[in-house]
Enzyme design. Structure first.
Site, PDB file in Angstrom:
ATOM      1  CE  LYS A 288      -4.030   1.984   2.330  1.00 14.05           C
ATOM      2  NZ  LYS A 288      -5.017   1.841   3.421  1.00 14.05           N
ATOM      3  CD  GLU A 377     -18.905  -3.151   9.436  1.00 14.81           C
ATOM      4  OE1 GLU A 377     -18.160  -2.274   8.942  1.00 14.81           O
ATOM      5  OE2 GLU A 377     -19.095  -4.271   8.905  1.00 14.81           O
ATOM      6  NE  ARG A 405     -20.462  -3.586   6.330  1.00 15.57           N
ATOM      7  CZ  ARG A 405     -20.031  -4.174   5.219  1.00 15.57           C
ATOM      8  NH1 ARG A 405     -20.509  -3.797   4.047  1.00 15.57           N
ATOM      9  NH2 ARG A 405     -19.118  -5.107   5.260  1.00 15.57           N
TER      10      ARG A 405
END
Length: 642
Positions: A288, A377, A405
């Site tokens: 990244k 979640e 969610r």
């Protein structure tokens, strides 16, 4: 500032132009694409490190595939800047995340190349499988479907559900695992450890390149050769990795790990995988922030750094002349530690957003009492419920739009059992440039209909602290505290705790003829509006509701007994929101008043700065003033000139 693309990138308006180049030119294209992203984001802002990490993968995909007929689905979408630049949006890329400009995420209405709208994690494999099954049903057997999912997103339960289903389908599906050990913060959990064990196995990596090449060739020589090759592959992998391959056990053909920054080899590998039937997974190891040294070194900071000097790497921040109010998330983080020091029952939970929610403050101070559970979640909520059954007080911090969610778990695992879980909903209301996938528009509406649930919103930092203090006191049950993205309004915010009576609001200003009722931090816009209205001889009352549920009925009786004109203001959905709750109260109590509700209408709100969006939706201070002037009769004073 006009940013010029490199000479090769200037020739690429669509992927068909890219495919006209020789493989030897791809590395130079990647260099120019990476530099273009650096140039634009440094002066305009946006997500940064994620897109740099997939430059080679993006170029390889569009080079090897016939997009948009072949369909690419990005997970989350933070990493799609290179994709947008290569698919007809280079000239408008400077409008990224700006009001009226292109979206920061893939968006179906924006381009045929954006095959699926994303913004939340772990959806790509499900969507790609649905597309693949549809193509098979329509007889489009030559069509490719590719889901690019990060190892962080793979921690989401939905990704596992999709892998489980895809393994029994014969559809043409390729999952590319972008393995960089990061989401916004470093990844956590057993999946991370498993992928690390694969990427660091020297004996396995010694065989991987030859194995991919051999199998790609053997698979073209008929079903018998294909079956033999598959058995050979499984035997070698099982022996070298000393355990069963997770993806193979789900009936995926596993290839890799491969270097995610070798663009020519990636393109060749993707081309070969097109000819292998059934579900496949290509494990690509990337970095990244690749190509920008500071982003590689500090990937969390450079996920979305804001404006910066591309040469020195200095992140540009305005240094105020005097102390400024803190961010609400930081008030949460510091207050949680302060409360936890006094109450050893308090625990902290976040699904993969420790820095975004400031849960990292407690994770550093009390590592045995604060948990990052990954992008999960649903698990975060039920894990919190489990803690609560044992007498602990979990503060479960989830962005408002991400809480959607886990709605089933909120109802069945927390509310039905009346457990004292404190839901701190960060980024409630309109969040700004991240747009509709991240706006926290619906939490009041979907939380206030749940039995046992308390739904609150502080107007400032002091009220946030006091609501957090109140929520951890005994026998409070399920408790929602919603607060916005960005800075508060108080420099002197760290004050002694005071318990707030559940369901009790407060009167900010008394007034005449007109009452304005607000919920949460948007009430500060009402305060500004009241000051402006007073200058024009209009003197509305202002009430801070504090609670959407339960409502302060005593205060509402006062309001409707005194005022025939009422405005409600909320940074949330009008349908089912606190304004609707006020109308329900008025109808139930048979009051007769003219009520105007200001908030988010029944429509999708696009991206832009928060204040731009408040104005567009009609509830910034100026809009409140205009609404009040239409309702009220100005009261002229002796000093006013007619």
């Amino acid at each position: 500032m006009q940013v010029e693309a490199g000479p090769l990138l200037q020739q690429i308006n669509y992927p068909s132009d890219l495919r006209n180049l020789k493989p030897a030119a791809l590395e130079a294209v990647c260099d120019e694409l990476r530099q273009f992203i650096v140039d634009i984001v440094s002066v305009n802002g946006g997500h940064f490190a994620a897109s740099l990490g997939v430059v080679e993968l993006t170029v390889a995909l569009h080079y090897a595939l016939n997009t948009p007929y072949d369909q690419i689905i990005f997970d989350v979408g933070h990493q799609a800047y290179g994709h947008k630049i290569l698919t007809g949006r280079r000239e408008v890329f400077h409008t990224n995340r700006i009001l009226g400009g292109i979206s920061g995420f893939p968006k179906r209405g924006e381009s045929d190349y954006d095959t699926f709208g994303v913004g939340h994690s772990s959806t790509s494999i499900s969507a790609a499988l649905g597309m693949a099954v549809a193509s098979e049903y329509k007889g489009e057997t030559d069509r490719q479907h590719v889901a690019i999912i990060g190892d962080g997103a793979l921690t989401g339960g939905m990704a596992f559900e999709a892998l489980n289903h895809a393994g029994i389908e014969k559809s043409n599906l390729l999952v590319i695992l972008n393995d960089n050990c990061m989401s916004i913060d470093p990844n956590v959990g057993a999946m991370k450890e498993y992928l690390t064990s694969i990427t660091t196995s020297k004996s396995y990596n010694k065989f991987r390149d030859d194995l991919i090449a051999v199998l790609a060739k053997i698979s073209k020589n008929g079903p018998d050769a294909y079956g033999w090759a598959k058995k050979l592959e499984q035997s070698i992998k099982g022996t070298l990795l000393k355990n069963a391959n997770l993806f193979e056990s789900l009936n995926f053909r596993y290839f890799g790990p491969v270097d995610g920054h070798d663009v020519v080899k990636l393109a060749k590998t993707i081309e070969d995988l097109k000819h292998i039937p059934g579900p496949k997974l290509l494990h690509a190891v990337t970095v990244k922030g690749k190509g920008y040294a500071l982003a590689e070194k500090d990937q969390t900071t450079w996920h979305a750094p804001g404006l910066f000097d591309k040469i020195t790497g200095e992140i540009k921040k305005i240094v105020p002349a005097k102390p400024q109010p803190p961010k609400y998330q930081d008030v949460f983080g510091h207050t949680l530690v302060e409360l936890a020091e006094a109450n050893d029952k308090i625990m902290g939970i976040t699904p993969a957003m420790p820095s975004g929610s400031s849960m990292n403050i407690m994770m550093k101070a009390m590592p045995n009492r604060a948990f990052d559970v990954g992008i999960a979640e649903q698990h975060a909520v039920t894990f919190s419920a489990g803690l609560a059954t044992q007498g602990l007080v979990p503060f479960c911090n989830i962005y408002s739009s991400f809480m959607q969610r886990a709605y089933d778990q909120v109802i069945h695992d927390v509310a039905l059992q009346n457990l004292n879980v404190v839901f701190c909903l960060d980024r409630a209301g309109l969040v700004g440039a991240d747009g509709p996938t991240h706006h926290g528009a619906y939490d009041v509406a979907f939380m206030r209909c749940i039995p046992n649930m308390i739904v609150s919103a502080p107007m400032n930092e002091e009220e946030l602290r006091n609501l957090m203090y109140t929520a951890q006191l005994p026998d409070k049950g399920p408790f929602v505290i919603r607060y916005p993205r960005g800075n508060g309004v108080m420099v002197d915010w760290k004050r002694p705790f005071t318990e707030i009576a559940i369901g009790k609001g407060r009167k900010i200003h008394d007034g005449e003829e007109l009452a304005i009722l607000s919920l949460g931090a948007i009430g500060n816009e009402v305060t500004k509006a009241v000051q402006l209205l007073n200058q024009e001889g209009i003197h509305p009352a202002h009430y801070d509701l504090r609670f959407a549920k339960p409502l302060d009925e005593g205060m509402l009786h006062e309001v409707f007994s005194k005022f025939r004109k009422v405005i409600t203001v909320e940074d949330g959905s009008l349908m089912g929101g606190v304004g609707s709750a006020i109308l329900e109260f008025m109808a139930d109590q048979q009051y007769d008043a003219q009520v105007v509700r200001l908030g988010i209408a029944d429509e999708i709100v696009e991206h832009g700065e928060q204040r731009e969006l408040w104005k567009m939706c009609g509830y910034d201070a100026a809009s409140i003033v205009e609404t009040a002037k239409k309702l009220a009769t100005p009261i002229k004073t002796d000093t006013m000139v007619s």
